[in-house]
Design a protein around this motif. Structure first.
Motif, PDB file in Angstrom:
ATOM      1  N   GLU A  50       0.833  -1.213   0.000  1.00 45.78           N
ATOM      2  CA  GLU A  50       0.000   0.000   0.000  1.00 45.78           C
ATOM      3  C   GLU A  50       0.865   1.260   0.000  1.00 45.78           C
ATOM      4  OE1 GLU A  50      -3.398   2.159   2.779  1.00 45.78           O
ATOM      5  OE2 GLU A  50      -3.107   0.006   2.950  1.00 45.78           O
ATOM      6  N   TRP A  51       0.503   2.194  -0.844  1.00 47.15           N
ATOM      7  CA  TRP A  51       1.216   3.470  -0.904  1.00 47.15           C
ATOM      8  C   TRP A  51       0.625   4.416   0.126  1.00 47.15           C
ATOM      9  CZ3 TRP A  51       2.954   5.682  -6.216  1.00 47.15           C
ATOM     10  CH2 TRP A  51       3.741   4.742  -6.876  1.00 47.15           C
ATOM     11  N   ASP A  52       1.507   5.058   0.904  1.00 48.97           N
ATOM     12  CA  ASP A  52       1.041   6.035   1.877  1.00 48.97           C
ATOM     13  C   ASP A  52       0.944   7.423   1.233  1.00 48.97           C
ATOM     14  OD1 ASP A  52       3.642   7.072   1.766  1.00 48.97           O
ATOM     15  OD2 ASP A  52       4.236   6.261   3.687  1.00 48.97           O
ATOM     16  N   THR A  53       0.511   8.397   2.013  1.00 51.42           N
ATOM     17  CA  THR A  53       0.316   9.748   1.479  1.00 51.42           C
ATOM     18  C   THR A  53       1.610  10.326   0.915  1.00 51.42           C
ATOM     19  OG1 THR A  53       0.608  10.630   3.722  1.00 51.42           O
ATOM     20  CG2 THR A  53      -1.650  10.365   2.937  1.00 51.42           C
ATOM     21  N   GLU A  54       2.714  10.105   1.585  1.00 49.72           N
ATOM     22  CA  GLU A  54       3.984  10.681   1.127  1.00 49.72           C
ATOM     23  C   GLU A  54       4.379  10.125  -0.237  1.00 49.72           C
ATOM     24  OE1 GLU A  54       5.273  13.217   2.958  1.00 49.72           O
ATOM     25  OE2 GLU A  54       3.548  12.819   4.242  1.00 49.72           O
ATOM     26  N   ARG A  55       4.335   8.809  -0.361  1.00 48.42           N
ATOM     27  CA  ARG A  55       4.735   8.176  -1.623  1.00 48.42           C
ATOM     28  C   ARG A  55       3.797   8.588  -2.754  1.00 48.42           C
ATOM     29  NH1 ARG A  55       5.746   1.691  -2.492  1.00 48.42           N
ATOM     30  NH2 ARG A  55       6.840   1.869  -4.481  1.00 48.42           N
ATOM     31  N   THR A  56       2.518   8.647  -2.467  1.00 49.25           N
ATOM     32  CA  THR A  56       1.541   9.037  -3.480  1.00 49.25           C
ATOM     33  C   THR A  56       1.755  10.473  -3.926  1.00 49.25           C
ATOM     34  OG1 THR A  56      -0.032   7.474  -2.512  1.00 49.25           O
ATOM     35  CG2 THR A  56      -0.925   9.147  -3.994  1.00 49.25           C
TER      36      THR A  56
END
Length: 152
Positions: A50-56
């Motif tokens: 799952e991608w978190d907010t930072e990575r997204t």
């Protein structure tokens, strides 16, 4: 004063959105508690991906910045405004923990790394991963501190 790195996104997200994200994670953990170890293993693998907010935010920002540079070089120099705006949003996010795209991502359910970890560790606890670790401290003050830490 700058917001704490671990809480800055939640602080800059509407309470109703934070509550929905937390409720959905709690509901998943409750369902998986009944579904058994194989389902928990599958969900843990999903959480690892799952991608978190930072990575997204980083992926979207770099895509837009690169597109703006290419369009600025090949179509019209006015497109160079796009990477400038993206850089400003990233700086704003780094400093304040908020930028315009973050609100959209949060409403879409994109979670912080801490929110993902909270679900991950709840599932690992259900699976029994922490059985061999020392138990909670025994003094009343230590128990209260331990319980408060567990609540995030």
């Amino acid at each position: 004063m700058l917001p704490d790195t671990n809480t800055r996104v939640r602080q800059n997200t509407m309470d109703s959105v934070n509550a929905r994200i937390t409720r959905e994670a709690g509901d998943r953990v409750a369902r998986l508690a009944l579904a058994g170890p194989a389902a928990i293993d599958r969900r843990l693998a999903e959480l690892d991906a799952e991608w978190d907010t930072e990575r997204t935010l980083e992926a979207n920002a770099s895509t837009l910045a690169l597109a703006g540079i290419v369009l600025g070089a090949t179509v019209d120099k006015k497109w160079l405004f796009l990477p400038g705006a993206v850089a400003a949003f990233l700086l704003q996010h780094a400093v304040q923990g908020w930028c315009p795209p973050l609100e959209v991502l949060r409403r879409m359910g994109v979670r912080t790394a801490a929110e993902i970890d909270r679900e991950r560790y709840a599932l690992k606890a259900l699976r029994g991963d922490f059985r061999g670790l020392p138990q909670a401290p025994t003094s009343p003050a230590a128990r209260r501190a331990f319980a408060a830490a567990a609540q995030g």
